[in-house]
Design a protein around this motif. Structure first.
Motif, PDB file in Angstrom:
ATOM      1  N   ASP A 441     -11.234  -8.750  -4.937  1.00  0.00           N
ATOM      2  CA  ASP A 441     -10.058  -8.115  -5.533  1.00  0.00           C
ATOM      3  C   ASP A 441     -10.001  -6.628  -5.198  1.00  0.00           C
ATOM      4  O   ASP A 441      -8.914  -6.064  -5.019  1.00  0.00           O
ATOM      5  N   MET A 442     -11.165  -5.971  -5.129  1.00  0.00           N
ATOM      6  CA  MET A 442     -11.179  -4.551  -4.787  1.00  0.00           C
ATOM      7  C   MET A 442     -10.702  -4.321  -3.351  1.00  0.00           C
ATOM      8  O   MET A 442     -10.034  -3.328  -3.063  1.00  0.00           O
ATOM      9  N   VAL A 443     -11.062  -5.236  -2.450  1.00  0.00           N
ATOM     10  CA  VAL A 443     -10.578  -5.126  -1.069  1.00  0.00           C
ATOM     11  C   VAL A 443      -9.051  -5.258  -1.044  1.00  0.00           C
ATOM     12  O   VAL A 443      -8.347  -4.499  -0.366  1.00  0.00           O
ATOM     13  N   SER A 444      -8.540  -6.238  -1.803  1.00  0.00           N
ATOM     14  CA  SER A 444      -7.092  -6.424  -1.879  1.00  0.00           C
ATOM     15  C   SER A 444      -6.416  -5.209  -2.506  1.00  0.00           C
ATOM     16  O   SER A 444      -5.365  -4.742  -2.037  1.00  0.00           O
ATOM     17  N   LEU A 445      -7.029  -4.657  -3.568  1.00  0.00           N
ATOM     18  CA  LEU A 445      -6.464  -3.491  -4.240  1.00  0.00           C
ATOM     19  C   LEU A 445      -6.484  -2.266  -3.331  1.00  0.00           C
ATOM     20  O   LEU A 445      -5.519  -1.500  -3.277  1.00  0.00           O
ATOM     21  N   LEU A 446      -7.584  -2.081  -2.598  1.00  0.00           N
ATOM     22  CA  LEU A 446      -7.683  -0.950  -1.677  1.00  0.00           C
ATOM     23  C   LEU A 446      -6.631  -1.059  -0.578  1.00  0.00           C
ATOM     24  O   LEU A 446      -6.001  -0.060  -0.199  1.00  0.00           O
ATOM     25  N   SER A 447      -6.428  -2.266  -0.088  1.00  0.00           N
ATOM     26  CA  SER A 447      -5.399  -2.476   0.940  1.00  0.00           C
ATOM     27  C   SER A 447      -4.023  -2.113   0.395  1.00  0.00           C
ATOM     28  O   SER A 447      -3.207  -1.489   1.090  1.00  0.00           O
ATOM     29  N   ILE A 449      -3.340   0.005  -2.029  1.00  0.00           N
ATOM     30  CA  ILE A 449      -3.246   1.458  -2.229  1.00  0.00           C
ATOM     31  C   ILE A 449      -2.984   2.169  -0.908  1.00  0.00           C
ATOM     32  O   ILE A 449      -2.117   3.047  -0.813  1.00  0.00           O
ATOM     33  N   VAL A 450      -3.738   1.793   0.138  1.00  0.00           N
ATOM     34  CA  VAL A 450      -3.552   2.423   1.448  1.00  0.00           C
ATOM     35  C   VAL A 450      -2.149   2.137   1.979  1.00  0.00           C
ATOM     36  O   VAL A 450      -1.472   3.034   2.510  1.00  0.00           O
ATOM     37  N   LEU A 451      -1.700   0.902   1.821  1.00  0.00           N
ATOM     38  CA  LEU A 451      -0.365   0.541   2.286  1.00  0.00           C
ATOM     39  C   LEU A 451       0.708   1.304   1.520  1.00  0.00           C
ATOM     40  O   LEU A 451       1.700   1.762   2.102  1.00  0.00           O
ATOM     41  N   PHE A 452       0.510   1.478   0.216  1.00  0.00           N
ATOM     42  CA  PHE A 452       1.485   2.199  -0.593  1.00  0.00           C
ATOM     43  C   PHE A 452       1.579   3.662  -0.169  1.00  0.00           C
ATOM     44  O   PHE A 452       2.661   4.255  -0.131  1.00  0.00           O
ATOM     45  N   ILE A 453       0.437   4.266   0.180  1.00  0.00           N
ATOM     46  CA  ILE A 453       0.416   5.676   0.576  1.00  0.00           C
ATOM     47  C   ILE A 453       1.049   5.874   1.947  1.00  0.00           C
ATOM     48  O   ILE A 453       1.815   6.826   2.169  1.00  0.00           O
ATOM     49  N   LEU A 454       0.767   4.970   2.876  1.00  0.00           N
ATOM     50  CA  LEU A 454       1.208   5.148   4.256  1.00  0.00           C
ATOM     51  C   LEU A 454       2.580   4.553   4.535  1.00  0.00           C
ATOM     52  O   LEU A 454       3.249   4.976   5.479  1.00  0.00           O
ATOM     53  N   ALA A 455       2.991   3.583   3.744  1.00  0.00           N
ATOM     54  CA  ALA A 455       4.245   2.876   4.028  1.00  0.00           C
ATOM     55  C   ALA A 455       5.443   3.702   3.587  1.00  0.00           C
ATOM     56  O   ALA A 455       5.332   4.652   2.811  1.00  0.00           O
TER      57      ALA A 455
END
Length: 527
Positions: A441-447, A449-455
């Motif tokens: 779940d942390m891997v999914s959550l990190l993905s 967060i990164v997508l939200f920041i960069l997208a």
């Protein structure tokens, strides 16, 4: 909590509930030269602030190419959006010399005005005694409304203009007066020649105006509201020290003049917004504009002034509307896709886990019961608007929730195969599975967060929804799936591996004695 917030449905994005997309093409306000990237980004930021200032959820303001800005706002009418984002908000204060009937305003502003739509046409009011039928301008009569500082004003090349004292003493020539007599609002609008300025208001009244006394950049604060003891909305302005000094000098001069030369025109993007009469000196640098304001129109004008003038002029290249019916079809399609995904997971769960599939279904139902109000409340709290990519993120959450159960179940099976009883394996399996579940779940959550920041754009909706549902999955597997599994393990049917339970010896791949933790008795013979 939804009852407390009085909200029962989530806010929907542009692609689901309809809205408007406007493409603005920029040009330099000087009329020559290119458009710098910094000016375009500054304009984009100001437009974003204007839209956000009205509390519009999921507004997207992005640059496109080297001179275009695309504004997408859900549930907002075309004219309303154009008026909000298209105005350059070039504000100036000029003295009135002559007034006449000039006919209706032209339907399309001239290139020199930089305006993409009409703004409200309020009047100014105060405690000073007005002449019949004319508004006045003075310091606000009621306790001041709270004001918010204007954002950093865009810098532009200073134009050659008269000083305050010269501008106050300026007088139109005979030729200016003659040309004003034949000029109409439908002609070149506004007409600017040297220091003289011809303009009109919404009522078709034309004005011969003098040089700029106070530029809009000297407005320090702006806000709107209903003053104490009154029932109408007003927009309040406060000038910086330079503007305060010029305002005091000019109102002192105007108070000694006869009508119409005691009027003071407020010009916004080439149009006279108000031309109040001044009957006394106004010190302190505070002004109040009132008139036929609604809450929305007052907010629009205050936000335009508060967040500064655009450093560029814009022309509207295209306006596209997304109908609510099209958005409704997309929403139905997303819901159908989610239900199909849920049905497929249910079929697989009953096929592979037999009666234990009800636990999977219960977990998914609990996820839906938590996710829905969370999305509704986030819409009320932070303006989150659910869009089609967001629905895709919620559908993926079905797989994430099912995956957590699969990890736990397979750990139970491993523990049983290692010789532990089923009831013991349910507990020891959880101790070993929870770490794996948290990491996944942390891997999914990190993905997310990164997508939200960069997208950019609607992809942020997908990332946000995925992140929220991942956190919900962690809560559900800890506080629902595992406790319910422990309870089922204590029942006779599931705890003893009944047929079709999903925990039978055949499903676990062990003997019944091993599943129940019974050791085989081996008879030994005495030698």
């Amino acid at each position: 909590m939804m009852a407390a917030a009085r909200a029962w449905t989530p806010k929907l994005g542009l692609d689901l509930r309809g809205g408007t997309t406007v493409t603005l093409t920029a040009r330099n306000t000087s009329g020559s030269g290119g458009v710098s990237a910094s000016s375009l980004e500054q304009a984009r930021s100001i437009i974003q602030q204007r839209v956000d200032g009205l509390g519009v959820g999921e507004a997207e303001v992005t640059t496109e190419g080297d001179r275009s800005i695309v504004v997408s706002v859900p549930n907002m009418q075309r004219d309303e959006l154009i008026r909000l984002v298209g105005q350059t908000a070039r504000l100036s204060f000029r003295n009135v010399y002559q007034v006449g009937q000039g006919g209706p305003l032209p339907s399309t502003p001239s290139p020199g005005s930089g305006s993409a739509g009409a703004s409200p046409s309020p009047s100014a009011s105060s405690s000073a005694k007005p002449a019949p039928g004319l508004p006045t301008m003075a310091q606000p009569t009621a306790p001041g409304l709270p004001t918010a500082p204007a954002s950093e004003r865009p810098t532009a090349e200073p134009s050659q203009r008269l000083g305050v004292d010269q501008a106050i003493k300026w007088q139109p020539t005979a030729r200016d007066t003659e040309e004003f007599g034949t000029w109409m609002c439908t002609d070149s609008f506004p007409l600017v020649s040297s220091e003289v300025y011809f303009s009109c208001d919404d009522a078709g009244q034309k004005y011969l105006l003098g040089p700029e006394i106070i530029p809009g950049e000297q407005v320090k604060t702006a806000n709107y509201g209903v003053p104490q003891g009154r029932f109408d909305y007003v927009v309040t302005l406060n000038f910086n020290p330079a503007g305060t000094d010029a305002f005091t000098k000019n109102t002192t001069y105007l108070a000694s003049q006869q009508s119409p030369m005691n009027q003071f025109a407020i010009v916004l993007d080439g149009k006279v917004v108000s031309a109040p009469q001044v009957s006394q000196t106004i010190a302190g640098g505070n002004a109040e504009i009132s008139g036929s304001f609604t809450e929305q129109s007052a907010a629009e004008l205050a936000n335009i002034l508060k967040y500064g003038a655009l450093p560029l002029a814009f022309e509207i290249s295209s306006v596209d509307n997304v109908s609510a019916s099209l958005g409704g079809e997309q929403l139905r399609g997303g819901i159908i896709a989610g239900l199909i995904g849920l049905a497929l997971v249910a079929v697989y769960s009953f096929f592979y886990y037999r009666m234990l599939g009800w636990l999977v279904i219960g977990t998914l139902v609990m996820s839906v019961l938590i996710t829905y109000p969370v999305i509704v409340l986030l819409g009320e709290a932070v303006g989150f608007a659910l869009n089609l990519p967001g629905i895709a993120g919620a559908i993926i959450a079905i797989g994430v929730t099912a995956d957590s159960f699969i990890i736990y179940f397979e750990r139970i099976r491993d523990e049983v195969r290692d010789g532990r009883s089923l009831r013991t394996a349910i507990e020891t399996g959880w101790q070993k599975a929870r770490g794996t579940i948290i990491i996944a779940d942390m891997v999914s959550l990190l993905s997310a967060i990164v997508l939200f920041i960069l997208a950019v754009g609607s992809v942020k909706g997908f990332a946000f929804t995925l992140g929220v549902t991942t956190l919900i999955d962690i809560a559900i597997v800890f506080f629902f799936t595992k406790p319910l599994m422990s309870i089922l393990g204590r029942t006779k049917y599931f705890g003893q591996g009944g047929p079709g339970s999903g925990l039978s010896p055949r499903s676990m791949g062990v003997s019944r004695e091993s599943l129940l933790g019974r050791r085989r008795r081996v008879a030994t013979k005495e030698a």
